[in-house]
Design a protein around this motif. Sequence first.
Motif, PDB file in Angstrom:
ATOM      1  N   UNK A 148       0.799  -1.472   0.199  1.00  0.00           N
ATOM      2  CA  UNK A 148      -0.289   0.179   0.052  1.00  0.00           C
ATOM      3  C   UNK A 148       0.966   1.373   0.418  1.00  0.00           C
ATOM      4  N   UNK A 149       1.689   1.170   0.847  1.00  0.00           N
ATOM      5  CA  UNK A 149       2.499   2.885   0.640  1.00  0.00           C
ATOM      6  C   UNK A 149       3.519   2.602  -0.606  1.00  0.00           C
ATOM      7  N   UNK A 150       3.942   1.803  -0.987  1.00  0.00           N
ATOM      8  CA  UNK A 150       4.470   2.252  -1.463  1.00  0.00           C
ATOM      9  C   UNK A 150       3.780   2.348  -3.374  1.00  0.00           C
ATOM     10  N   UNK A 151       2.790   2.172  -3.538  1.00  0.00           N
ATOM     11  CA  UNK A 151       2.032   1.976  -4.557  1.00  0.00           C
ATOM     12  C   UNK A 151       1.051   3.537  -4.724  1.00  0.00           C
ATOM     13  N   UNK A 152       1.124   3.896  -2.774  1.00  0.00           N
ATOM     14  CA  UNK A 152       0.491   5.232  -2.411  1.00  0.00           C
ATOM     15  C   UNK A 152       0.989   6.296  -2.917  1.00  0.00           C
ATOM     16  N   UNK A 153       2.645   6.150  -3.476  1.00  0.00           N
ATOM     17  CA  UNK A 153       4.048   7.244  -3.874  1.00  0.00           C
ATOM     18  C   UNK A 153       2.803   7.592  -4.887  1.00  0.00           C
ATOM     19  N   UNK A 154       2.300   7.370  -5.846  1.00  0.00           N
ATOM     20  CA  UNK A 154       2.248   7.332  -6.826  1.00  0.00           C
ATOM     21  C   UNK A 154       0.851   8.176  -7.125  1.00  0.00           C
ATOM     22  N   UNK A 155       0.092   8.324  -5.679  1.00  0.00           N
ATOM     23  CA  UNK A 155      -0.944   9.696  -5.150  1.00  0.00           C
ATOM     24  C   UNK A 155       0.350  11.008  -4.436  1.00  0.00           C
ATOM     25  N   UNK A 180     -11.237   6.737   6.369  1.00  0.00           N
ATOM     26  CA  UNK A 180      -9.281   7.284   7.363  1.00  0.00           C
ATOM     27  C   UNK A 180      -8.464   7.515   6.314  1.00  0.00           C
ATOM     28  N   UNK A 181      -9.176   7.510   4.691  1.00  0.00           N
ATOM     29  CA  UNK A 181      -7.785   7.157   3.470  1.00  0.00           C
ATOM     30  C   UNK A 181      -7.486   8.983   3.814  1.00  0.00           C
ATOM     31  N   UNK A 182      -8.183   9.955   3.698  1.00  0.00           N
ATOM     32  CA  UNK A 182      -7.434  11.048   3.546  1.00  0.00           C
ATOM     33  C   UNK A 182      -5.916  11.452   4.878  1.00  0.00           C
ATOM     34  N   UNK A 183      -6.085  10.949   5.769  1.00  0.00           N
ATOM     35  CA  UNK A 183      -4.609  10.514   6.534  1.00  0.00           C
ATOM     36  C   UNK A 183      -3.457   9.954   6.297  1.00  0.00           C
ATOM     37  N   UNK A 184      -3.813   9.471   4.445  1.00  0.00           N
ATOM     38  CA  UNK A 184      -2.946   8.893   3.952  1.00  0.00           C
ATOM     39  C   UNK A 184      -2.291   9.830   3.297  1.00  0.00           C
ATOM     40  N   UNK A 185      -3.835  10.762   2.269  1.00  0.00           N
ATOM     41  CA  UNK A 185      -3.712  10.929   1.109  1.00  0.00           C
ATOM     42  C   UNK A 185      -2.513  12.307   1.475  1.00  0.00           C
ATOM     43  N   UNK A 186      -2.990  12.894   3.080  1.00  0.00           N
ATOM     44  CA  UNK A 186      -1.657  14.501   3.690  1.00  0.00           C
ATOM     45  C   UNK A 186      -0.476  14.137   3.280  1.00  0.00           C
ATOM     46  N   UNK A 187      -0.150  13.402   2.988  1.00  0.00           N
ATOM     47  CA  UNK A 187       0.843  13.560   2.555  1.00  0.00           C
ATOM     48  C   UNK A 187       1.715  13.622   1.615  1.00  0.00           C
ATOM     49  N   UNK A 188       0.789  13.659   0.533  1.00  0.00           N
ATOM     50  CA  UNK A 188       1.731  14.363  -0.784  1.00  0.00           C
ATOM     51  C   UNK A 188       0.192  15.964  -1.015  1.00  0.00           C
ATOM     52  N   UNK A 189      -0.249  16.134  -0.906  1.00  0.00           N
ATOM     53  CA  UNK A 189      -1.683  17.163  -0.061  1.00  0.00           C
ATOM     54  C   UNK A 189      -0.740  18.260   0.154  1.00  0.00           C
ATOM     55  N   UNK A 190      -0.093  18.074   1.423  1.00  0.00           N
ATOM     56  CA  UNK A 190       0.601  19.156   2.062  1.00  0.00           C
ATOM     57  C   UNK A 190       2.099  18.931   1.788  1.00  0.00           C
ATOM     58  N   UNK A 191       2.392  19.760   1.122  1.00  0.00           N
ATOM     59  CA  UNK A 191       4.231  19.693   1.111  1.00  0.00           C
ATOM     60  C   UNK A 191       4.733  21.455   1.807  1.00  0.00           C
TER      61      UNK A 191
END
Length: 557
Positions: free
Chosen positions: A298-305, A318-329
């Motif tokens: 999951x984490x490796x594929x999420x890098x594409x997001x 809870x998916x947004x809690x993972x998406x934040x890694x790309x959404x906020x920079x």
Amino acid sequence: MRRKSKSLLIVLFVLSMALTACGGTKEEAQKPAEPAKEQTQTQETPKENEVIEVSTVAQSDPYLKFDEGESFDKNAVYDQYEKDIGVKITNKWVADVTQFKEKLKMTIASNDIPDLMLVEATQLKELAEADMIMDITDVYDKNATDNTKKFLTMDGGMQMKTATIDGKLMGIPSSYNPYNFQYLYVRTDWLKKLNLPEPKTMQDVMTIAEAFKTKDPGGTGKPYGLAVSKEPFKIDTGVTGLRAFLNGYHAYENMWMEDASGNLVNSDIQPQVKDALKALQDMFKKGLIDPEFAVKDTEKEAELLYNNNVGLVFGASWTPAQLVKGAVKDGKVVQEWGAYPIPSADGKPTLNQIGLGVDQYYVISKQAKHPEGVIRLLNEWIVVDNTMTPTDDQKTILFGKDKKEKGSNYWLLSPLRVGKQLDNNGEILPKAIGTKDASILQTADQKGRYERAMKFIDGTDINMWWEPLISGPNGAVSHNPKILQNKEYLQDKFYGAATPTMVDRLEILKKKRDEIYFKIIMNQVSVDEFDKFVAEWKKLGGDDITKEVNEWYASHK
């Protein structure tokens, strides 16, 4: 199955687990386990004010961030439990979350289990038959508080029944709200950029995926349409999974549902699955799915997001809690996402697949000297996690020694955690956050979510971007009231203990299923191979499991 001698059962169980565990080396798999010793219950009565010890095993979760100087061996959470309830928590071992399940299998195979551990449903049955875990009926009845008993039976006692074997309570359900739905998350900034409509049908999803692929709004030069990882059908793949995609085609993953005659059938072999697999195969052929998805977690594929390669993903609330890694920079919001209900392939309402709210169980070793310590941990967690105004000591268990929410997820250190079986978050939170009215909040969870959302909305903490996308007026849970009101969900009809053939054959059937599903998706075989899989599934034990499940169902309707 008739009970043979305990020793023989344990030897057979240990040997079978050692041979099937795939997490060890080849030599480990081939090496026979030593004969297990006869299990005996050796409970001790603690002296007044005595600290008792409970051993466990732990997952090193990537979302858990330790304060300086702390670790799994020594931390504020463990210290607080020892101070408050006199239970000293120790870890026999700690494993990365990706390796935990395989290491647990080897621990069980070696017959060296801790006092407390979290196991799968099939393992619960196996451990009970091997006489390795304790019948906790009495210890639970004597030590669980009235509050605990009420909390774990909010659903009428169904989840607790799943932990009962032959009238004996063999574990504590790792309960959660079964009405935890899946959603489609889409890059709304890309929809605007390409002038695309919001997704309402599965055809819309295909159109959006193709546009994201061909027009590359992220400008990466390597775009795809939909994020998918290597275990897309597992319930704990809350991001980059495909269960929700199946649901859009009225197909479901490994659940028991009624057919036209009222008998239970397994969803994995129903014809609607073939339709969903055909759609996925078409997407793969068009390059809309990462060709390396089958080897990416999951984490490796999420890098594409995170890196703007993909703008579509199915996931839990809870998916947004993972998406934040790309959404906020660098202190800025650089991605915009929207949460949508699962679209339908044919205009008929999509039924969101749900279970019973329990897939795993906390079990106590029959060798545990102080099983009452486990129940003390249970009592304490339920109080701490459901208090609107926690004390300083309770805040320590939730947040660590500084007693403040800082996103470190210290609550993951608690070795026994159960969730609320019912909530009204979808009704309360969007309204409270939208109107900034905290007076309508009813639970500690709602209070915490509201406060996090307000930190982002008020501009005090941009890193809390994810909470409004979960709990806000247009967040994931804002769709729940409609789903619940219209009963747009399908719940697993089987809630009994694993049947004998399930214990023996279910994992084999799942592996066979995943093998053919993947080959079809990756266009290695024709979608018609699904029909051959169905016939093989039945021969390999599926028909026997179906018979056992329906015998159970006939007596529980």
